[in-house]
Design an enzyme around this catalytic site. Structure first.
Site, PDB file in Angstrom:
ATOM      1  N   TYR A  53     -21.411  -7.552  31.652  1.00  0.00           N
ATOM      2  CA  TYR A  53     -20.366  -8.394  32.267  1.00  0.00           C
ATOM      3  C   TYR A  53     -20.419  -9.807  31.694  1.00  0.00           C
ATOM      4  O   TYR A  53     -21.520 -10.292  31.374  1.00  0.00           O
ATOM      5  CB  TYR A  53     -20.556  -8.492  33.795  1.00  0.00           C
ATOM      6  CG  TYR A  53     -20.332  -7.220  34.557  1.00  0.00           C
ATOM      7  CD1 TYR A  53     -19.728  -6.103  33.987  1.00  0.00           C
ATOM      8  CD2 TYR A  53     -20.727  -7.117  35.904  1.00  0.00           C
ATOM      9  CE1 TYR A  53     -19.538  -4.934  34.719  1.00  0.00           C
ATOM     10  CE2 TYR A  53     -20.537  -5.955  36.632  1.00  0.00           C
ATOM     11  CZ  TYR A  53     -19.945  -4.870  36.034  1.00  0.00           C
ATOM     12  OH  TYR A  53     -19.759  -3.721  36.757  1.00  0.00           O
ATOM     13  N   PRO A 209     -12.660  -1.195  45.291  1.00  0.00           N
ATOM     14  CA  PRO A 209     -12.025  -0.759  46.547  1.00  0.00           C
ATOM     15  C   PRO A 209     -10.546  -1.100  46.608  1.00  0.00           C
ATOM     16  O   PRO A 209      -9.792  -0.472  47.362  1.00  0.00           O
ATOM     17  CB  PRO A 209     -12.806  -1.530  47.625  1.00  0.00           C
ATOM     18  CG  PRO A 209     -13.363  -2.728  46.913  1.00  0.00           C
ATOM     19  CD  PRO A 209     -13.679  -2.257  45.523  1.00  0.00           C
ATOM     20  N   GLY A 212      -8.824  -2.364  41.491  1.00  0.00           N
ATOM     21  CA  GLY A 212      -8.700  -3.397  40.462  1.00  0.00           C
ATOM     22  C   GLY A 212      -7.489  -4.304  40.680  1.00  0.00           C
ATOM     23  O   GLY A 212      -7.058  -4.992  39.757  1.00  0.00           O
ATOM     24  N   GLY A 213      -6.944  -4.316  41.890  1.00  0.00           N
ATOM     25  CA  GLY A 213      -5.790  -5.164  42.212  1.00  0.00           C
ATOM     26  C   GLY A 213      -4.569  -4.359  42.627  1.00  0.00           C
ATOM     27  O   GLY A 213      -3.651  -4.884  43.260  1.00  0.00           O
ATOM     28  N   LEU A 214      -4.566  -3.051  42.307  1.00  0.00           N
ATOM     29  CA  LEU A 214      -3.400  -2.198  42.604  1.00  0.00           C
ATOM     30  C   LEU A 214      -2.990  -2.284  44.073  1.00  0.00           C
ATOM     31  O   LEU A 214      -1.796  -2.337  44.391  1.00  0.00           O
ATOM     32  CB  LEU A 214      -3.738  -0.730  42.257  1.00  0.00           C
ATOM     33  CG  LEU A 214      -2.637   0.278  42.564  1.00  0.00           C
ATOM     34  CD1 LEU A 214      -1.538   0.219  41.501  1.00  0.00           C
ATOM     35  CD2 LEU A 214      -3.200   1.705  42.652  1.00  0.00           C
ATOM     36  N   GLY A 217      -1.191  -5.733  47.204  1.00  0.00           N
ATOM     37  CA  GLY A 217       0.119  -6.115  47.729  1.00  0.00           C
ATOM     38  C   GLY A 217       1.062  -6.644  46.668  1.00  0.00           C
ATOM     39  O   GLY A 217       2.251  -6.825  46.920  1.00  0.00           O
TER      40      GLY A 217
HETATM   41  N1  LIG Z   1     -20.051   0.517  37.825  1.00  0.00           N
HETATM   42  C1  LIG Z   1     -18.926   0.296  37.215  1.00  0.00           C
HETATM   43  O1  LIG Z   1     -18.572   0.953  36.216  1.00  0.00           O
HETATM   44  C2  LIG Z   1     -18.025  -0.798  37.736  1.00  0.00           C
HETATM   45  C3  LIG Z   1     -16.696  -0.907  37.271  1.00  0.00           C
HETATM   46  C4  LIG Z   1     -15.896  -1.926  37.803  1.00  0.00           C
HETATM   47  C5  LIG Z   1     -16.418  -2.789  38.748  1.00  0.00           C
HETATM   48  N2  LIG Z   1     -17.729  -2.677  39.171  1.00  0.00           N
HETATM   49  C6  LIG Z   1     -18.317  -3.614  40.138  1.00  0.00           C
HETATM   50  O2  LIG Z   1     -17.502  -3.697  41.286  1.00  0.00           O
HETATM   51  C7  LIG Z   1     -17.034  -5.028  41.474  1.00  0.00           C
HETATM   52  C8  LIG Z   1     -15.644  -5.000  42.039  1.00  0.00           C
HETATM   53  O3  LIG Z   1     -14.790  -4.228  41.201  1.00  0.00           O
HETATM   54  P1  LIG Z   1     -13.282  -4.620  41.026  1.00  0.00           P
HETATM   55  O4  LIG Z   1     -13.206  -6.043  40.610  1.00  0.00           O
HETATM   56  O5  LIG Z   1     -12.659  -3.585  40.190  1.00  0.00           O
HETATM   57  O6  LIG Z   1     -12.796  -4.521  42.578  1.00  0.00           O
HETATM   58  P2  LIG Z   1     -11.367  -4.560  43.239  1.00  0.00           P
HETATM   59  O7  LIG Z   1     -11.594  -5.251  44.546  1.00  0.00           O
HETATM   60  O8  LIG Z   1     -10.770  -3.220  43.275  1.00  0.00           O
HETATM   61  O9  LIG Z   1     -10.461  -5.460  42.286  1.00  0.00           O
HETATM   62  C9  LIG Z   1     -10.610  -6.845  42.249  1.00  0.00           C
HETATM   63  C10 LIG Z   1      -9.408  -7.433  41.556  1.00  0.00           C
HETATM   64  O10 LIG Z   1      -8.223  -7.217  42.334  1.00  0.00           O
HETATM   65  C11 LIG Z   1      -7.409  -8.372  42.291  1.00  0.00           C
HETATM   66  N3  LIG Z   1      -7.446  -8.956  43.653  1.00  0.00           N
HETATM   67  C12 LIG Z   1      -8.493  -8.984  44.494  1.00  0.00           C
HETATM   68  N4  LIG Z   1      -8.173  -9.618  45.638  1.00  0.00           N
HETATM   69  C13 LIG Z   1      -6.893 -10.006  45.514  1.00  0.00           C
HETATM   70  C14 LIG Z   1      -6.013 -10.713  46.361  1.00  0.00           C
HETATM   71  N5  LIG Z   1      -6.402 -11.155  47.561  1.00  0.00           N
HETATM   72  N6  LIG Z   1      -4.753 -10.949  45.922  1.00  0.00           N
HETATM   73  C15 LIG Z   1      -4.352 -10.503  44.704  1.00  0.00           C
HETATM   74  N7  LIG Z   1      -5.153  -9.839  43.854  1.00  0.00           N
HETATM   75  C16 LIG Z   1      -6.420  -9.590  44.258  1.00  0.00           C
HETATM   76  C17 LIG Z   1      -8.057  -9.312  41.274  1.00  0.00           C
HETATM   77  O11 LIG Z   1      -7.605  -8.986  39.965  1.00  0.00           O
HETATM   78  P3  LIG Z   1      -6.335  -9.692  39.270  1.00  0.00           P
HETATM   79  O12 LIG Z   1      -6.257 -11.102  39.772  1.00  0.00           O
HETATM   80  O13 LIG Z   1      -6.626  -9.563  37.815  1.00  0.00           O
HETATM   81  O14 LIG Z   1      -5.149  -8.861  39.698  1.00  0.00           O
HETATM   82  C18 LIG Z   1      -9.515  -8.933  41.393  1.00  0.00           C
HETATM   83  O15 LIG Z   1     -10.277  -9.274  40.251  1.00  0.00           O
HETATM   84  C19 LIG Z   1     -17.172  -5.700  40.094  1.00  0.00           C
HETATM   85  O16 LIG Z   1     -17.314  -7.090  40.177  1.00  0.00           O
HETATM   86  C20 LIG Z   1     -18.431  -5.038  39.607  1.00  0.00           C
HETATM   87  O17 LIG Z   1     -19.564  -5.658  40.183  1.00  0.00           O
HETATM   88  C21 LIG Z   1     -18.518  -1.691  38.669  1.00  0.00           C
END
Ligand SMILES: NC(=O)c1ccc[n+]([C@@H]2O[C@H](COP(=O)([O-])OP(=O)(O)OC[C@H]3O[C@@H](n4cnc5c(N)ncnc54)[C@H](OP(=O)(O)O)[C@@H]3O)[C@@H](O)[C@H]2O)c1
Length: 327
Positions: A53, A209, A212-214, A217
């Protein structure tokens, strides 16, 4: 904040884990520090990282930033990091050979400014390395006190079960924690991984969860934000490429509007409500995004609401075709 046991370990963790993949990438140092502080103030003691990362071109920067933030309170925290991704120019600066793992863990510990990590994840399954080579390397790292509990991410259930069998046979510390992808949009883990975790008391800290932003909203059949990982990152663009994901996003947003709760709060709370999940790993690029994810820790999703949200996306087919037997 609620706390729970991390699988079969004696360690208590917050029911929300904060993922630091944005540190040094989508979030600069100052924003990363502000998010870290906000998480700590909310009671989070659990932070997830990886050596790769915030991405292959800046591998190690997230660990370095996290390391600078945890220095004064290391002993109050549960820290995880991972090995597998390509972190250097050489062909062997990747995957799960003993050779790479032994170097990778030293580099991670140095960047994190600590002498051990609680969880060390094999970030992917390595088709080119014998599983027992990687597991034996983990065992040696456990005995050396550099990692406290072995863990795997993105492994299939049969691979996890094989690893548990190997650990039992050799009297190695067995896997303590799994890190699958899991959200209302990606439910494959329900078929085998979550049942395996329940049966064997493995901790589960699931990632993405919010898809990734989908499910935040801002996406719908036609709706797209000005900026976002699903538009800017080729891997995520492909992962959520099918139109059905955007139909789900729209249905989900409508549902959340009807309940007057932020979609991110509902998306995270839905994952948390699964009894196999120890803690979802939430991600954010700034404080504003982080707030509704933290609010999930305070949301009680009753069984009726849980069923309503679950019905918004298709449950995956069962692990075998004799499905009538379950009825
Ligand atoms: N083991 C693995 O292979 C793996 C893979 C991925 C992640 N992870 C771990 O899991 C953690 C979380 O994963 P994730 O970032 O994919 O989780 P996520 O909660 O599904 O996605 C987070 C992303 O959603 C968008 N978002 C979040 N809150 C928002 C809001 N209030 N309003 C609008 N957009 C919002 C942002 O992206 P945008 O602003 O770009 O839209 C943010 O970076 C990572 O930091 C990492 O530690 C592990």
């Amino acid at each position: 904040m609620q706390y729970t046991m991390l699988g079969d370990t004696g360690v208590e963790v917050s029911r929300v884990c904060f993922g630091t993949m944005s540190f040094g990438g989508d979030a600069d140092r100052q924003t990363s520090a502000a998010m870290y502080r906000r998480c700590r103030d909310a009671g989070i003691n659990f932070f997830d990282c990886a050596d790769v990362y915030p991405g292959a071109d800046a591998a190690g920067v997230s660990e370095e930033i996290l390391g600078s933030l945890i220095r004064s309170e290391r002993d109050q925290l549960v820290i995880s990091t991972k090995v597998y991704g390509k972190v250097g120019p050489d062909r062997n600066d990747q995957r799960l050979s003993r050779r790479h793992m032994m170097r990778a863990v030293e580099n991670s510990l140095q960047r994190l400014g600590t002498d051990r990590v609680e969880l060390y994840f094999l970030h992917n399954f390595d088709d080119l390395t014998a599983m027992e080579e990687s597991l034996r390397a983990m065992e040696d790292l456990v005995r050396a006190g550099k990692i406290l509990y072995p863990a795997v991410s993105n492994w299939a259930a049969w691979q996890i079960a094989s690893a548990i069998g190997a650990a039992e046979m050799h009297n190695w510390r067995r896997l303590a924690c799994l890190q699958p992808m899991y959200s209302l949009a990606k439910r494959q883990a329900e078929v085998e991984i979550l049942p395996l975790a329940r049966a064997r008391n493995l901790a589960v800290i699931s990632y993405s969860p919010v898809g990734g932003g989908l499910l935040s909203g801002k996406y719908g059949r036609k709706a797209r934000p000005g900026q976002g990982r699903l538009l800017d990152n080729a891997m995520y663009k492909k992962r959520y490429g099918e139109g059905s994901y955007y139909e789900l996003a729209e249905r989900f947003s409508r549902h959340c509007a009807g309940r007057a709760v932020h979609p991110v709060t509902v998306a995270v709370a839905w994952v948390m409500a699964n009894d196999a999940v120890t803690a979802p790993i939430v991600g954010a690029r700034n404080l504003q995004q982080l707030e509704p994810a933290l609010a999930a820790a305070e949301l009680e999703m009753d069984p009726d609401w849980y069923a309503e949200v679950s019905a918004l996306s298709p449950a995956p087919p069962p692990a075998h075709d004799r499905s009538e037997a379950a009825e």
